[in-house]
Structures are given as C-alpha cells and as structure tokens.
Design an enzyme around this catalytic site. Structure first.
Site, mmCIF file in Angstrom:
data_model
loop_
_atom_site.group_PDB
_atom_site.id
_atom_site.type_symbol
_atom_site.label_atom_id
_atom_site.label_comp_id
_atom_site.label_asym_id
_atom_site.label_seq_id
_atom_site.Cartn_x
_atom_site.Cartn_y
_atom_site.Cartn_z
ATOM 1 N N ARG A 40 10.640 12.567 -35.278
ATOM 2 C CA ARG A 40 10.433 11.402 -36.148
ATOM 3 C C ARG A 40 11.693 10.524 -36.187
ATOM 4 N NH1 ARG A 40 7.655 11.315 -41.513
ATOM 5 N NH2 ARG A 40 7.411 9.212 -40.735
ATOM 6 N N GLN A 55 7.603 4.828 -50.353
ATOM 7 C CA GLN A 55 7.330 6.225 -49.977
ATOM 8 C C GLN A 55 7.835 6.463 -48.551
ATOM 9 O OE1 GLN A 55 3.065 7.365 -51.379
ATOM 10 N NE2 GLN A 55 3.087 5.160 -51.144
ATOM 11 N N HIS A 67 10.601 9.317 -51.413
ATOM 12 C CA HIS A 67 10.345 10.485 -50.558
ATOM 13 C C HIS A 67 11.511 10.785 -49.617
ATOM 14 C CE1 HIS A 67 5.667 10.131 -51.132
ATOM 15 N NE2 HIS A 67 6.281 10.648 -52.178
ATOM 16 N N CYS A 73 26.765 22.337 -41.983
ATOM 17 C CA CYS A 73 26.927 21.285 -43.000
ATOM 18 C C CYS A 73 28.354 20.744 -42.886
ATOM 19 C CB CYS A 73 26.688 21.890 -44.384
ATOM 20 S SG CYS A 73 27.269 20.829 -45.724
ATOM 21 N N SER A 83 -2.425 4.571 -48.840
ATOM 22 C CA SER A 83 -3.816 5.013 -49.030
ATOM 23 C C SER A 83 -4.078 5.450 -50.467
ATOM 24 C CB SER A 83 -4.131 6.167 -48.070
ATOM 25 O OG SER A 83 -3.253 7.244 -48.327
ATOM 26 N N ALA A 131 -0.577 -6.176 -43.348
ATOM 27 C CA ALA A 131 0.566 -6.456 -44.222
ATOM 28 C C ALA A 131 1.428 -7.586 -43.650
ATOM 29 C CB ALA A 131 1.407 -5.189 -44.392
HETATM 30 P P1 OAD Z 1 -1.307 6.846 -45.326
HETATM 31 O O1 OAD Z 1 -1.348 7.106 -43.872
HETATM 32 O O2 OAD Z 1 -1.957 7.813 -46.226
HETATM 33 O O3 OAD Z 1 -1.938 5.414 -45.640
HETATM 34 C C1 OAD Z 1 -1.542 4.270 -44.951
HETATM 35 C C2 OAD Z 1 -2.383 3.130 -45.434
HETATM 36 O O4 OAD Z 1 -1.898 1.958 -44.792
HETATM 37 C C3 OAD Z 1 -3.869 3.236 -45.091
HETATM 38 O O5 OAD Z 1 -4.661 3.023 -46.253
HETATM 39 C C4 OAD Z 1 -4.125 2.135 -44.061
HETATM 40 O O6 OAD Z 1 -5.371 1.492 -44.216
HETATM 41 C C5 OAD Z 1 -3.001 1.175 -44.379
HETATM 42 N N1 OAD Z 1 -2.540 0.382 -43.219
HETATM 43 C C6 OAD Z 1 -2.447 0.757 -41.923
HETATM 44 N N2 OAD Z 1 -1.950 -0.234 -41.168
HETATM 45 C C7 OAD Z 1 -1.734 -1.274 -42.006
HETATM 46 C C8 OAD Z 1 -1.239 -2.599 -41.836
HETATM 47 N N3 OAD Z 1 -0.845 -3.049 -40.638
HETATM 48 N N4 OAD Z 1 -1.173 -3.405 -42.917
HETATM 49 C C9 OAD Z 1 -1.575 -2.962 -44.132
HETATM 50 N N5 OAD Z 1 -2.041 -1.733 -44.358
HETATM 51 C C10 OAD Z 1 -2.111 -0.880 -43.312
HETATM 52 O O7 OAD Z 1 0.239 6.655 -45.709
HETATM 53 P P2 OAD Z 1 0.940 6.651 -47.141
HETATM 54 O O8 OAD Z 1 0.022 6.135 -48.178
HETATM 55 O O9 OAD Z 1 2.255 6.001 -46.968
HETATM 56 O O10 OAD Z 1 4.642 11.770 -47.868
HETATM 57 O O11 OAD Z 1 1.173 8.185 -47.377
HETATM 58 C C11 OAD Z 1 1.805 8.621 -48.555
HETATM 59 C C12 OAD Z 1 2.636 9.835 -48.280
HETATM 60 O O12 OAD Z 1 1.843 10.812 -47.606
HETATM 61 C C13 OAD Z 1 3.792 9.617 -47.338
HETATM 62 O O13 OAD Z 1 4.949 9.112 -47.983
HETATM 63 C C14 OAD Z 1 4.047 10.975 -46.812
HETATM 64 C C15 OAD Z 1 2.625 11.371 -46.518
HETATM 65 O O14 OAD Z 1 2.358 12.697 -46.419
HETATM 66 C C16 OAD Z 1 5.350 12.865 -47.594
HETATM 67 O O15 OAD Z 1 5.529 13.240 -46.446
HETATM 68 C C17 OAD Z 1 5.874 13.542 -48.816
#
Ligand code: OAD
Length: 235
Positions: A59, A91, A109, A136, A178, A220
């Site tokens: 990553r 996040q 996060h 470390c 999401s 976005a």
């Molecule tokens: P998700 O993958 O769950 O959601 C991403 C969202 O972005 C989806 O609803 C897509 O529809 C939307 N999306 C994709 N491309 C886009 C674009 N070009 N413009 C606008 N929207 C777009 O990711 P997160 O919600 O960030 O945490 O996930 C939350 C957390 O879950 C992350 O921080 C991570 C993950 O597991 C940890 O690892 C603790």
C-alpha cells in the site's frame, strides 16, 4: 456562505479514487482481494505479522508519487477562502489532503507514511518498507514496529476533538465514503443533532444516505469543486 460559520468535512477513499488509489468496497476494491481480519486487525498482526507488513509495504508503494485531484484541491481552497472554521477529518491514510494544502486535518485512521513502536509507543514519519527485523529508531526494539494505521478493533485518533467539532458545526459534508465503518459512519447523526445541514457527495448513495439533508451523486473530482464554488459564492 455567511450562513455557515463552522464546517466539518469527512472524507473517505472515494475522494482519492480519481488520484489512482483503490477504494475498499467498490468492485475490485482492496477488501475484494484481502481479508480484513488477516491484514487490518491486531489479531491478524499477532497471527502473521509478515503478511500484514507486506500488505502495508504494498500500500505504501502505491501511495508514492500520487497527486491530489480537483476534489482535494477544492477542499483546500474552501479552507483558505472561507472566513469561518473548516475542519477536515479523513478516514484516508494517504497524504493527498495535506499535499493539496489543507491545514486543519485529522487522519482519524492514521497514515500510511507513519509508523509506531508498540514497545516504546513512539511514532514517526516512515516511507520505507517494514519487515520483522526493522528496529524502532527510538528504542531499537525489533518486531514491535508497525504501520501507524488504525485497525479494526482499535480506537480512531482524536475522537474527542472530532466529536466537539461535530456538535458545534453548522455544515457537515461527507465525501467519498460508503458510510459502513463506525464511528465515522455515525458522524452525520451527531452533526444533525447539533442542527447542522448535512450534505453527501458520493458516487452512489451511501449506507447512511437517509440522514443527509442534501445529496449529490457523482464523481468527487467534478462535484466537490462545483459544490465548493457554490458555497464560496454564497449560493
Ligand atoms: P469504501 O470503499 O467503503 O467506500 C468508498 C465510497 O466511495 C463508495 O461509496 C463509492 O461509491 C465512493 N466512490 C468511489 N469512487 C468515487 C469517486 N470518484 N467520487 C466519489 N465517490 C466515489 O471506503 P471508505 O468509506 O473510505 O478503514 O471506507 C471506510 C474505512 O473502511 C476505511 O478508512 C478503511 C476501510 O476498511 C480501515 O482500514 C480502518
């Protein structure tokens, strides 16, 4: 714009998708290739630390050289030009908001370019690969140095500061997430409790779409600059 004095923005991986970083739950997203419990939990790290370190090495590699897109730049502009408070809570573990110029930023996060030592608790910037022999830099312990990212089951950073900002905000923007992972998924409810106007900008309706007063569904990189323009024009 005079209408909104205190703005809190929550971003998720969707805001960085157009910069070339995968989201988690979209088709072909990170969680379709890896199991959360293997690579993003303390238990997974205890079971197989090499697998987890390799995952974050991969990553980290992806994040080298990526650039902010118009959505990150528009949020930095909003902070620069808005006369009230703007707090951005992300996040995301990437650095695209700070590269774009956002200053008031919380990485709830953690960050992929930071590491911390579970032995001495020191945290530091870290851009190289990590392996089981990495010592470390502060205490010299090996085997306890890990990515400074928050795993499932761990507490996100600065929740008190975020909670206070949400309870005082009058505009809450949720962008590219999401709405499936708590506590971030619950921020909209706190903001609404405070009487804020809540806006979702996302490619598709999120899990929490019904909690928002206004929704904009699209990319976005297109919709965030448009929305920020509208806000700064007072419309
Ligand atoms: P998700 O993958 O769950 O959601 C991403 C969202 O972005 C989806 O609803 C897509 O529809 C939307 N999306 C994709 N491309 C886009 C674009 N070009 N413009 C606008 N929207 C777009 O990711 P997160 O919600 O960030 O945490 O996930 C939350 C957390 O879950 C992350 O921080 C991570 C993950 O597991 C940890 O690892 C603790």
């Amino acid at each position: 714009m005079a209408e909104f004095r205190r703005i809190v923005i929550l971003t998720g991986s969707g805001i960085s998708a157009e910069s070339g970083i995968s989201t988690f739950r979209d088709k072909g997203g990170i969680w379709s290739k890896y199991k959360v419990e293997d690579v993003a939990t303390p238990e997974g790290f205890a079971r197989n630390p090499k697998l987890v370190l390799d995952f974050y090495n991969m990553r980290r590699q992806v994040h080298h050289g990526v650039q902010p897109n118009p959505a990150h730049l528009a949020l930095a502009r909003l902070e620069r030009e808005h006369t009230g408070d703007v707090l951005l809570v992300t996040q995301n573990v990437d650095q695209l908001h700070e590269i774009a110029g956002t200053g008031q930023l919380i990485h709830m996060h953690g960050e992929v370019f930071r590491a911390w030592c579970m032995a001495c608790e020191k945290r530091c910037a870290w851009r190289q690969d990590l392996d089981l022999e990495t010592a470390c830099p502060a205490c010299g312990t090996t085997g306890a140095f890990r990515p400074d990212v928050v795993w499932f089951g761990e507490t996100p950073y600065q929740l008190d500061r975020i909670g206070a900002a949400l309870l005082a905000c009058d505009l809450f923007l949720s962008i590219g997430t999401s709405g499936t992972v708590y506590p971030a998924a619950g921020f909209v409810k706190l903001a609404r409790k405070a009487g804020a106007h809540a806006v979702e900008i996302n490619l598709e309706p999120s899990e929490g779409v019904s909690f928002f007063n206004e929704t904009v569904h699209g990319f976005a990189g297109v919709e965030v600059p448009r929305y920020v323009d509208r806000l700064l024009r007072g419309g």
